[in-house]
Design a protein around this motif. Sequence first.
Motif, mmCIF file in Angstrom:
data_model
loop_
_atom_site.group_PDB
_atom_site.id
_atom_site.type_symbol
_atom_site.label_atom_id
_atom_site.label_comp_id
_atom_site.label_asym_id
_atom_site.label_seq_id
_atom_site.Cartn_x
_atom_site.Cartn_y
_atom_site.Cartn_z
ATOM 1 N N ILE A 273 2.166 -106.247 -31.609
ATOM 2 C CA ILE A 273 1.699 -107.544 -32.095
ATOM 3 C C ILE A 273 2.846 -108.420 -32.591
ATOM 4 N N GLU A 274 2.887 -109.630 -32.065
ATOM 5 C CA GLU A 274 3.932 -110.568 -32.434
ATOM 6 C C GLU A 274 3.277 -111.709 -33.220
ATOM 7 N N LEU A 275 3.742 -111.946 -34.456
ATOM 8 C CA LEU A 275 3.051 -112.902 -35.328
ATOM 9 C C LEU A 275 3.653 -114.307 -35.254
ATOM 10 N N LYS A 276 3.515 -114.951 -34.117
ATOM 11 C CA LYS A 276 3.911 -116.359 -34.010
ATOM 12 C C LYS A 276 2.771 -117.225 -34.557
ATOM 13 N N THR A 277 3.051 -118.509 -34.820
ATOM 14 C CA THR A 277 2.055 -119.397 -35.437
ATOM 15 C C THR A 277 0.683 -119.357 -34.744
ATOM 16 N N PRO A 278 0.610 -119.478 -33.395
ATOM 17 C CA PRO A 278 -0.729 -119.468 -32.797
ATOM 18 C C PRO A 278 -1.477 -118.170 -33.095
ATOM 19 N N MET A 279 -0.750 -117.035 -33.076
ATOM 20 C CA MET A 279 -1.387 -115.750 -33.361
ATOM 21 C C MET A 279 -1.843 -115.689 -34.809
ATOM 22 N N LEU A 280 -1.017 -116.226 -35.732
ATOM 23 C CA LEU A 280 -1.419 -116.246 -37.143
ATOM 24 C C LEU A 280 -2.735 -116.995 -37.304
ATOM 25 N N PHE A 281 -2.850 -118.136 -36.621
ATOM 26 C CA PHE A 281 -4.087 -118.908 -36.749
ATOM 27 C C PHE A 281 -5.265 -118.182 -36.102
ATOM 28 N N ALA A 282 -5.000 -117.468 -35.014
ATOM 29 C CA ALA A 282 -6.094 -116.705 -34.398
ATOM 30 C C ALA A 282 -6.570 -115.609 -35.347
ATOM 31 N N LEU A 283 -5.627 -114.934 -36.004
ATOM 32 C CA LEU A 283 -6.001 -113.874 -36.943
ATOM 33 C C LEU A 283 -6.665 -114.473 -38.185
ATOM 34 N N GLY A 284 -6.121 -115.595 -38.662
ATOM 35 C CA GLY A 284 -6.757 -116.278 -39.788
ATOM 36 C C GLY A 284 -8.180 -116.667 -39.433
ATOM 37 N N ALA A 285 -8.365 -117.108 -38.194
ATOM 38 C CA ALA A 285 -9.701 -117.477 -37.730
ATOM 39 C C ALA A 285 -10.641 -116.282 -37.813
ATOM 40 N N ILE A 286 -10.146 -115.100 -37.421
ATOM 41 C CA ILE A 286 -11.009 -113.916 -37.473
ATOM 42 C C ILE A 286 -11.436 -113.655 -38.915
ATOM 43 N N SER A 287 -10.470 -113.732 -39.851
ATOM 44 C CA SER A 287 -10.817 -113.433 -41.244
ATOM 45 C C SER A 287 -11.809 -114.455 -41.791
ATOM 46 N N VAL A 288 -11.613 -115.723 -41.441
ATOM 47 C CA VAL A 288 -12.496 -116.763 -41.973
ATOM 48 C C VAL A 288 -13.866 -116.709 -41.297
ATOM 49 N N PHE A 289 -13.856 -116.479 -39.977
ATOM 50 C CA PHE A 289 -15.140 -116.406 -39.282
ATOM 51 C C PHE A 289 -15.915 -115.168 -39.725
ATOM 52 N N LEU A 290 -15.179 -114.144 -40.133
ATOM 53 C CA LEU A 290 -15.832 -112.948 -40.677
ATOM 54 C C LEU A 290 -16.603 -113.317 -41.944
ATOM 55 N N ILE A 291 -15.968 -114.082 -42.828
ATOM 56 C CA ILE A 291 -16.659 -114.531 -44.044
ATOM 57 C C ILE A 291 -17.890 -115.351 -43.661
ATOM 58 N N GLY A 292 -17.692 -116.283 -42.719
ATOM 59 C CA GLY A 292 -18.813 -117.119 -42.292
ATOM 60 C C GLY A 292 -19.929 -116.297 -41.669
ATOM 61 N N GLY A 293 -19.549 -115.337 -40.848
ATOM 62 C CA GLY A 293 -20.555 -114.532 -40.146
ATOM 63 C C GLY A 293 -21.330 -113.643 -41.098
ATOM 64 N N LEU A 294 -20.607 -112.978 -42.001
ATOM 65 C CA LEU A 294 -21.282 -112.023 -42.892
ATOM 66 C C LEU A 294 -22.154 -112.716 -43.924
ATOM 67 N N THR A 295 -21.829 -113.966 -44.266
ATOM 68 C CA THR A 295 -22.656 -114.653 -45.258
ATOM 69 C C THR A 295 -23.869 -115.308 -44.594
ATOM 70 N N GLY A 296 -23.994 -115.162 -43.276
ATOM 71 C CA GLY A 296 -25.134 -115.746 -42.570
ATOM 72 C C GLY A 296 -26.442 -115.009 -42.785
ATOM 73 N N PRO A 297 -26.480 -113.663 -42.644
ATOM 74 C CA PRO A 297 -27.751 -112.946 -42.779
ATOM 75 C C PRO A 297 -28.539 -113.234 -44.055
ATOM 76 N N PRO A 298 -27.899 -113.393 -45.243
ATOM 77 C CA PRO A 298 -28.716 -113.758 -46.411
ATOM 78 C C PRO A 298 -29.441 -115.092 -46.227
ATOM 79 N N LEU A 299 -28.896 -115.978 -45.392
ATOM 80 C CA LEU A 299 -29.600 -117.229 -45.114
ATOM 81 C C LEU A 299 -30.645 -117.040 -44.027
ATOM 82 N N GLY A 300 -30.327 -116.169 -43.069
ATOM 83 C CA GLY A 300 -31.257 -115.940 -41.969
ATOM 84 C C GLY A 300 -32.478 -115.148 -42.402
ATOM 85 N N THR A 301 -32.323 -114.324 -43.461
ATOM 86 C CA THR A 301 -33.449 -113.557 -43.984
ATOM 87 C C THR A 301 -34.253 -114.467 -44.899
ATOM 88 N N VAL A 302 -35.533 -114.657 -44.572
ATOM 89 C CA VAL A 302 -36.304 -115.672 -45.298
ATOM 90 C C VAL A 302 -36.308 -115.432 -46.802
#
Lengths: 344, 668
Positions: B453-482
């Motif tokens: 793994i080579e951590l150039k800027t585009p890769m950093l943003f891709a990995l940052g995206a995974i961490s942030v989308f993980l937060i977004g994804g995991l906080t979804g089910p409490p909203l999806g559950t009525v």
Amino acid sequence: MQKRSYGKHFVIVAVIVLVTAIITVVGLSRVRWMAAPASAQARSVDSLLGIELVAIGFLFALVMVFMLYSLVAFRQRKGEEEDGDHFEGNTKLEITWTVIPLITVLVLAVLGARGLTEATAARADEMTVEVTAFSWGFKFAYPEQGIEASPIMYLPVDQHILLDMNSVDTDVIHDFWVPEFRVKQDLVPGVPTKLRITPNKIGKYTVLCDELCGTGHTNMQAPIEVVSASDFDAWVAAQQPSTDPAEMASLGAELAASQGCAACHNITGDPGGIGPTWKGLFGHEVELSDGSTVTADDAYIAESIANPTAKIVAGYQPIMPASYGQVLTEQQISYLVAYIKSLQ
Amino acid sequence: MRFFKTGLVKGILVGLLWWLIGFMLVEAIRVVMGLPPQWNTSLPAGPAVPQDTLKWIVSGGLAAYEPAMVVAAIFFVIGFMLGAGTMSDWLKWTRGVDTPMQHGPKEGQPSWFRYLSVDYSHKIIGVQYGVTAVILLMFAGTLALIFRVELAKPELQLTLFNDNLNWFNTLVSAHGMIMIGSILLGVGAMSNYLVPLMIGANDMAFPRLNAFAYWINVPGALLLVTAIFIGGWNTGWTGYPPLSAQAPIGVQYFFIGVFFLGLSSILGSLNIVVTTLTMRARGMTMFRMPIFVWAAFSTALIQLTATQLIGLSFLMVAMQRILGLGFFNPGFPDITALAPAQLWEGGGNPILFQHLFWFYSHPAVYIFILPGLGIISELLPVFSRKPLFGYKWIALSSLSIALVGFLVWAHHMFVSGMNTYLRVPFMLSTLLVAVPTGVKFFSWLGTLWGGRIELKTPMLFALGAISVFLIGGLTGPPLGTVTTDLQLHDTYYVVGHFHATMFGGFVFPFFAALYYWYPKAIGRQYNERLGVLHFALMTPAFWVMSLGQMLAGTRGMRRRVADYDPAWGIDGVQLAVTIAAFIIALSVAIMVINMIVSARRAPKAAANPWRSRGLEWQVPSPVPELSYATAPIVVGEPYDYGLAGSTYVQFAPPTLAPVHSAGVTGGD
């Protein structure tokens, strides 16, 4: 290229995931997420949220640890030009991480449906309170107690309450939410809605409007007091109309606060508000947009509350909601007039 | 001055002229009919020319002329499109005039001129989309900073809001909708620039339609921005009636602006679908397409079929306002008791709007995130030097998210008053989205595992995206559950969740894409240190912002309010969120400066600085006017990093070897 063995890596990652998951889950459960619950319905919501937090903590740890571990263990060393190991996928793994989440969400859906049933179940001995929302406030009526309109919602503790909710026909959508009660429901013009609550803790709460409803949305709220059964009876007995000017004015001030009048009408005398100031209004000449003038007497003020567009004050837009005529009783309008009269 | 001859300036000037014509036309008809020029005579117009005209307009005084304003806005868009020259070729065709395709700048024109005028090259259009997206992003972000200052402390501080809380509502609404416009344009930038390049095509299937689809965004966005200054609108980006039927006149320009942004989506996606299906290089089967093309294709399918619904729902409210068609008004109340401003013909239902609106606006969320998730999948193999783990699973997960996305809209309406029994099936369909999304996450981890793994800027943003989308994804089910949604619905928890999905699914990947393809598009290398600094500022700041918003929400903070109860103990959290927002803004400014300065001064970029196997990296940087002078032939798998001797694409025609067998055995 030699294929590496990953056994050692998997053991290390599994241990870190486990430790991190425990830390995350414990950490999340320690956060004070919500105000202390105050209704029987809160139990279903809080317990399901607790379960969801455990799942969130575990999955967060799983993905983050795997990712961060890979960044360290499989980083490109200085001067290294080599590619990584060549493997294109693993169907068994893909099926595993399709099926396990599928089962998980099905379980969650079942828990969600059960919790919903619990939190919205009808009870035999319900007391009905009629809630009317308008721009920007709430009005409460107690048909069983013969109380037509109250700006404050008094509730006896441990009594099942059925809220019969409406928004005024000509008004917009509002919402009824008490954070401590954990349930909410929109109030829609023309579409009656219901909400059930069983307050189980004596105290003062606030109902908030949780659906954007225009200028006064931020301040659209009303007080709720959960009291003992005997205090409730005493309050019901005290709901007799008042005729004393000072008392009427103070009831009017309470009404003005609960109806959100201050969003547009200040009581400082500043003419620059959205609507005309109330200070010094009573008894004075008012210039209207059609060029005529009128004296601000009881009748004029009462008319301007019930039918705001009948006479528009020069320099102001006719944007006051037309709903007050339906929302307020004549008695209440007289309290408001008494209050404005007192602001000299 | 050459600048005044650009399509942009000509479009605006002709558009304004048409605006005036539209306004006058309606007014003239009215006067000829013997009616006063104002519709609403009860509105205080004051003297013929109000003393403070500007203040009068900004406070919504033009409401008295609403129908003329609406017709004028539509005329403005038509005039703009004619003036900018987006329809010149089509008009010539009606007269039977031949219009050969222009390649490269016209004789005697500087190269910048192309970017401000109608140009049919998908590479120019892609850059136009991207620059417009970043401009709108910064504008809408600035609006957010203003109201974040207000929210840093309880009670009202800013004079602007103290005088009139409608300004707060307007800023919140404008931030939301202009950001969405920015995201749609950002998606357009990635799809338009990358899809033809990635599949080995020299342009889109319909280049003129492509230019038209970009340019109609410009008057659309201008109307959206204008809406703020002609009275604003206090409805949020969702524009629910009856509130939007009674809102200040700005809401009309918001409706019309969004309508034309939507038209752009539909036309643009049509182009993407046709291009992807018919213009792939020889040998590129669907499962040999770069994974981003799968994402762009799935996105285009949603855009093509769902966008009509938001256009329709907004159009219906617009007509309710000016024609009195009571689509969303209940009952038949006493009309005489109402202000003339509130046209009130009843017989409709407010909840109907929400169904129509969310039928687009939920799938729209997948329009925003699928391309971004495609970018993550595209970048991870390059910077891990490994094949994409489970290519087909990822490709099909995009398609299944797109399809399931159509069945979940009513989860936005769990507390709306719709049939209560519907809440359970919609809860189930909503939670099902977690399954294909999970497949993506796990496959990304599989891609990283065992890489170099080579951590150039585009890769950093891709990995940052995974961490942030993980937060977004995991906080979804409490909203999806009525059950839990009963508490969380319409609170700041939703705001936190939504921003995490948008940043993880769009903003981070979009920035990754900007950095990654910058050398290919510009021909120079951006400054890596500033790129890393951008990442290091933005990622932790975003975590603080998103998690802070969620905590504020569970404690009692509602969406779209200017004030909150100090008793909830969220003062510190709110302050932290505001500071984080400013840090994010600063980091974005660093990126913009980096990219502008690097375009002039930075060292020239190599043809393939990332050692990628993608088609576009096999041609020089910047990409020549004709991307592929020799037709590329795909002879292998796209992501076979680490497999000795494998080739994805070759340009010389193969002599004897059959095209499809080359991949595994080693092509050249």
